[in-house]
Design a protein around this motif. Structure first.
Motif, PDB file in Angstrom:
ATOM      1  N   LYS A  83       0.834  -1.209   0.000  1.00  0.00           N
ATOM      2  CA  LYS A  83       0.000   0.000   0.000  1.00  0.00           C
ATOM      3  C   LYS A  83       0.869   1.261   0.000  1.00  0.00           C
ATOM      4  CE  LYS A  83      -2.093  -1.064   3.888  1.00  0.00           C
ATOM      5  NZ  LYS A  83      -1.395  -2.312   4.267  1.00  0.00           N
ATOM      6  N   THR A  84       1.833   1.313   0.926  1.00  0.00           N
ATOM      7  CA  THR A  84       2.717   2.482   0.994  1.00  0.00           C
ATOM      8  C   THR A  84       3.570   2.594  -0.264  1.00  0.00           C
ATOM      9  OG1 THR A  84       2.791   2.553   3.413  1.00  0.00           O
ATOM     10  CG2 THR A  84       4.682   3.485   2.247  1.00  0.00           C
ATOM     11  N   SER A  85       4.051   1.453  -0.771  1.00  0.00           N
ATOM     12  CA  SER A  85       4.866   1.474  -2.002  1.00  0.00           C
ATOM     13  C   SER A  85       4.075   2.066  -3.160  1.00  0.00           C
ATOM     14  CB  SER A  85       5.333   0.058  -2.355  1.00  0.00           C
ATOM     15  OG  SER A  85       6.221  -0.442  -1.383  1.00  0.00           O
ATOM     16  N   LEU A  86       2.788   1.714  -3.259  1.00  0.00           N
ATOM     17  CA  LEU A  86       1.954   2.252  -4.343  1.00  0.00           C
ATOM     18  C   LEU A  86       1.798   3.762  -4.206  1.00  0.00           C
ATOM     19  CD1 LEU A  86       0.071   1.865  -6.769  1.00  0.00           C
ATOM     20  CD2 LEU A  86      -1.809   1.528  -5.139  1.00  0.00           C
ATOM     21  N   LEU A  87       1.512   4.247  -2.999  1.00  0.00           N
ATOM     22  CA  LEU A  87       1.338   5.688  -2.820  1.00  0.00           C
ATOM     23  C   LEU A  87       2.643   6.430  -3.078  1.00  0.00           C
ATOM     24  CD1 LEU A  87      -1.478   5.022  -1.739  1.00  0.00           C
ATOM     25  CD2 LEU A  87      -1.137   6.785  -0.004  1.00  0.00           C
ATOM     26  N   ARG A  88       3.771   5.844  -2.699  1.00  0.00           N
ATOM     27  CA  ARG A  88       5.070   6.475  -2.972  1.00  0.00           C
ATOM     28  C   ARG A  88       5.318   6.583  -4.475  1.00  0.00           C
ATOM     29  NH1 ARG A  88       9.256   7.129   0.211  1.00  0.00           N
ATOM     30  NH2 ARG A  88      10.679   6.161  -1.288  1.00  0.00           N
ATOM     31  N   ILE A  89       4.891   5.579  -5.228  1.00  0.00           N
ATOM     32  CA  ILE A  89       5.036   5.632  -6.690  1.00  0.00           C
ATOM     33  C   ILE A  89       4.170   6.747  -7.258  1.00  0.00           C
ATOM     34  CG2 ILE A  89       4.478   4.396  -8.830  1.00  0.00           C
ATOM     35  CD1 ILE A  89       5.353   1.808  -7.366  1.00  0.00           C
ATOM     36  N   LEU A  90       2.921   6.821  -6.815  1.00  0.00           N
ATOM     37  CA  LEU A  90       2.009   7.858  -7.314  1.00  0.00           C
ATOM     38  C   LEU A  90       2.494   9.256  -6.941  1.00  0.00           C
ATOM     39  CD1 LEU A  90      -1.461   6.227  -6.541  1.00  0.00           C
ATOM     40  CD2 LEU A  90      -0.217   6.237  -8.717  1.00  0.00           C
ATOM     41  N   ALA A  91       3.184   9.353  -5.793  1.00  0.00           N
ATOM     42  CA  ALA A  91       3.686  10.659  -5.332  1.00  0.00           C
ATOM     43  C   ALA A  91       5.016  11.036  -5.978  1.00  0.00           C
ATOM     44  CB  ALA A  91       3.844  10.642  -3.812  1.00  0.00           C
ATOM     45  N   GLY A  92       5.585  10.130  -6.776  1.00  0.00           N
ATOM     46  CA  GLY A  92       6.878  10.414  -7.403  1.00  0.00           C
ATOM     47  C   GLY A  92       8.057  10.180  -6.491  1.00  0.00           C
ATOM     48  N   GLU A  93       7.826   9.524  -5.328  1.00  0.00           N
ATOM     49  CA  GLU A  93       8.900   9.257  -4.377  1.00  0.00           C
ATOM     50  C   GLU A  93       9.645   7.967  -4.706  1.00  0.00           C
ATOM     51  OE1 GLU A  93       9.646  11.158  -1.531  1.00  0.00           O
ATOM     52  OE2 GLU A  93       8.250  12.672  -2.235  1.00  0.00           O
ATOM     53  N   ALA A  94       9.049   7.122  -5.552  1.00  0.00           N
ATOM     54  CA  ALA A  94       9.673   5.856  -5.948  1.00  0.00           C
ATOM     55  C   ALA A  94       9.246   5.539  -7.376  1.00  0.00           C
ATOM     56  CB  ALA A  94       9.268   4.728  -5.000  1.00  0.00           C
ATOM     57  N   GLN A  95      10.005   4.659  -8.021  1.00  0.00           N
ATOM     58  CA  GLN A  95       9.706   4.270  -9.395  1.00  0.00           C
ATOM     59  C   GLN A  95       9.121   2.861  -9.433  1.00  0.00           C
ATOM     60  OE1 GLN A  95      10.007   6.244 -12.169  1.00  0.00           O
ATOM     61  NE2 GLN A  95      10.456   7.840 -10.654  1.00  0.00           N
ATOM     62  N   PRO A  96       8.137   2.618 -10.309  1.00  0.00           N
ATOM     63  CA  PRO A  96       7.640   1.244 -10.434  1.00  0.00           C
ATOM     64  C   PRO A  96       8.678   0.361 -11.113  1.00  0.00           C
ATOM     65  CG  PRO A  96       6.649   2.644 -12.118  1.00  0.00           C
ATOM     66  CD  PRO A  96       7.457   3.547 -11.233  1.00  0.00           C
ATOM     67  N   THR A  97       8.666  -0.918 -10.793  1.00  0.00           N
ATOM     68  CA  THR A  97       9.550  -1.865 -11.483  1.00  0.00           C
ATOM     69  C   THR A  97       9.065  -2.074 -12.909  1.00  0.00           C
ATOM     70  OG1 THR A  97       9.907  -2.977  -9.360  1.00  0.00           O
ATOM     71  CG2 THR A  97      10.588  -4.159 -11.348  1.00  0.00           C
ATOM     72  N   LEU A  98       7.748  -2.172 -13.062  1.00  0.00           N
ATOM     73  CA  LEU A  98       7.131  -2.294 -14.382  1.00  0.00           C
ATOM     74  C   LEU A  98       5.845  -1.467 -14.387  1.00  0.00           C
ATOM     75  CD1 LEU A  98       7.410  -6.164 -14.982  1.00  0.00           C
ATOM     76  CD2 LEU A  98       8.743  -4.394 -16.149  1.00  0.00           C
ATOM     77  N   GLY A  99       5.350  -1.185 -15.575  1.00  0.00           N
ATOM     78  CA  GLY A  99       4.104  -0.454 -15.715  1.00  0.00           C
ATOM     79  C   GLY A  99       4.288   1.048 -15.606  1.00  0.00           C
ATOM     80  N   ASP A 100       3.195   1.775 -15.776  1.00  0.00           N
ATOM     81  CA  ASP A 100       3.277   3.227 -15.654  1.00  0.00           C
ATOM     82  C   ASP A 100       1.916   3.788 -15.237  1.00  0.00           C
ATOM     83  OD1 ASP A 100       1.672   3.150 -17.900  1.00  0.00           O
ATOM     84  OD2 ASP A 100       3.254   3.701 -19.290  1.00  0.00           O
ATOM     85  N   PHE A 101       1.890   5.081 -15.001  1.00  0.00           N
ATOM     86  CA  PHE A 101       0.657   5.768 -14.644  1.00  0.00           C
ATOM     87  C   PHE A 101       0.759   7.196 -15.150  1.00  0.00           C
ATOM     88  CE2 PHE A 101       3.521   6.990 -11.312  1.00  0.00           C
ATOM     89  CZ  PHE A 101       3.158   8.281 -10.973  1.00  0.00           C
TER      90      PHE A 101
END
Length: 539
Positions: A368-386
């Motif tokens: 859950k936190t990893s997903l929000l960090r990705i959406l916030a630009g704090e982390a990069q997804p391993t695959l996929g995009d938004f």
């Protein structure tokens, strides 16, 4: 045993605790309470050895376990596994490292000396219960809701909630003679909380706890220390009450009523004496009497009872969101993994429209936190995009308060979030902080000196200045007292922007009325219904 003798504590040059003395013996279970901002966490840091008092002595006898409200496991330990960190509570990790080194030395040179040293180390480890310790450590961690497979992962890949559980597991496994626990039920689901309450009921050592969890306070403590600091510029003193938290509440209410009456009588008497001085002070024949009355006033002033207004009720209103496109987020086949292990989640696809509320739900470690960090630009997804829709401005509340500049003042922190095209005066910024009860000289304190609840309020206040129409909120009610939680829920429930949020607070979730649920790690999307609330508290 914990013995505190005449301890005084200050913060930012202000004396928050003066001449505190008390003793906590084995089997004593004590709650430290007081109004928001009274200085409980600052005092706790001193008791836990994080900082030093300006006066007095603290004696700690026997093993000592301290859980701060915001525990930070040193970054250098990110590579060690969670179970190794738990075992370090008794130093067993060092023993295992020594045995492993002796094994390697024996394989490299199979001499009688090396074989004997390795055998002796193994025998000592076994006789001291070392091999049984791994099972005990895993049992404690399981009680606190950590899955077995997560314990074998490096600390660096665990979520904030999982790392806190690992640290609490280490402290409980250590078998300390005294425990100091600041908000120990944070991040715990219902089952883990019940397990901890049972553990604390049976605990035979000395315990001091800060908590907003009324179940814990009522079920696990038998004595209360009230930090009586009625105002930000006042000096705090400890008042002791025997009994449960509910019994304390009744006794404290009676004390405050008595003190309020005493304060009114003192004020009236000082006013009466002052009128006598004003009337006769200029007359030579009455000068002696007037001088005597002034001495009486001075004595009454020195004994004056100061009654605080209690916790200030927050009145929060988020600014109107600027307009955005009809579609706010489109996420396509997002995946996130760490290192060579299995992905935390994969193939997560969803979209969210303007004004919708998406609840991200799942057990600890579901991403859950990893997903929000990705959406916030704090982390990069391993695959996929938004991608965000037209005109979307994002505000992010981080569960671990990672975005706070701990060595900068509250005022500097909120000013740093103001967009370059927005002009806000210091008065306006202080007004936003004031909405969350952060006012007066406190705005010049470094944010690192705040309690967990005050950090939460600062981080929420910082969302007010960004002209956001999308908020990403990761456990925004953690560390807040019930009244503050309600104020935040009231403000967000009427806000017209889009919200993606994580929360284990069922009442908060119910009030925000999510439109959709994203179940992690599977990425299943469903419309929200009250049936999901049971899973909220379990998560």
């Amino acid at each position: 045993m914990l013995q505190v003798q005449g301890v005084s504590v200050e913060i930012g040059g202000r004396l928050v605790v003066d001449q505190a003395s008390f003793t906590i013996m084995p089997r004593d279970k004590v709650g430290l309470v007081g109004r928001n901002g009274a200085g409980k966490t600052t005092f706790f840091r001193v008791l836990g050895g994080e900082t030093e008092p300006i006066g007095g002595k603290i004696l700690r006898k026997g093993g000592f376990g301290y859980l701060p409200q915001d525990p930070r496991i040193a970054g250098v330990l990110d590579g060690r596994t969670a179970i190794t960190h738990v075992l370090s509570g008794r130093g067993i990790d060092d023993q295992l490292i020594r045995i492993e080194k002796l094994r390697i030395a024996m394989e490299e040179e199979t001499s009688d000396r090396n074989v004997a040293r390795y055998s002796k180390a193994q025998d000592e480890f076994a006789s001291s219960g070392g091999y049984a310790a791994d099972s005990e450590a895993r049992s404690i961690a399981a009680g606190l809701g950590l899955k077995a497979d997560r314990l074998d992962l490096p600390l660096g890949v665990l979520s904030g909630g999982e790392r806190r559980r690992v640290e609490l597991s280490r402290i409980l496994f250590a078998g300390s003679d005294a425990l100091l626990l600041d908000e120990p039920t944070n991040h715990l689901d219902i089952d883990a909380k019940n397990w901890l309450l049972d553990f604390l009921r049976k605990y035979r050592g000395a315990m001091l706890v800060i908590s907003h969890d009324l179940d814990l306070l009522d079920e696990a403590i038998t004595r209360v220390l009230h930090l009586d600091r009625p105002a930000e510029d006042a000096t705090g003193h400890l008042v002791e009450y025997r009994g449960t938290y509910s019994q304390y509440q009744l006794a404290r209410a009676a004390d405050e009523e008595r003190l309020a009456r005493q304060s009114i009588l003192q004020t009236k008497e000082i006013a009466r004496l002052q009128s006598v001085v004003d009337r006769f002070g200029a007359k030579a024949t009455k000068a002696s009497m007037a001088h005597s009355k002034e001495k009486q006033i001075a004595r009454l002033e020195s004994q004056r009872v100061h009654v605080g207004a209690g916790d200030k009720v927050m009145k929060v209103k988020f600014p109107e969101p600027p307009p955005s496109g009809a579609t706010v987020i489109t996420a396509t086949r997002l995946s996130k993994g760490y290192g060579s292990g299995s992905p935390v989640f994969e193939d997560v696809t969803f979209d969210i429209g303007r004004g919708e509320r998406l609840l991200v739900l799942g057990l600890n470690g579901a991403g859950k936190t990893s997903l929000l960090r990705i959406l916030a630009g704090e982390a990069q997804p391993t695959l996929g995009d938004f991608k965000f829709g037209h005109g979307v401005n994002v505000g992010y509340y981080a569960q671990e308060h990672d975005n706070l500049r701990i060595n900068e003042s509250l005022l500097h922190n909120i000013r740093s979030e103001v967009p370059s095209n927005v002009m806000l005066t210091e008065t306006q910024l202080r007004g936003m902080l004031g909405m969350f009860g952060l006012m007066g000289e406190k705005v010049f304190q470094n944010s690192g000196t705040l309690s967990g609840g005050e950090k939460t309020k600062l981080a929420l206040a910082m969302l007010m200045v960004g002209r956001n129409n999308l908020l990403l909120l990761d456990e925004p009610t953690n560390n807040l007292d019930p009244a503050s939680r309600q104020a935040v829920a009231d403000a967000l429930s009427t806000w017209k922007g889009t919200i993606v949020f994580v929360s284990h607070d069922a009442e908060f979730v119910e009030q925000l009325k999510p439109t959709k649920v994203l179940l992690m790690p599977d990425g299943q999307v469903d419309f929200f219904s009250p049936d999901w609330l049971e899973l909220v508290s379990l998560a």
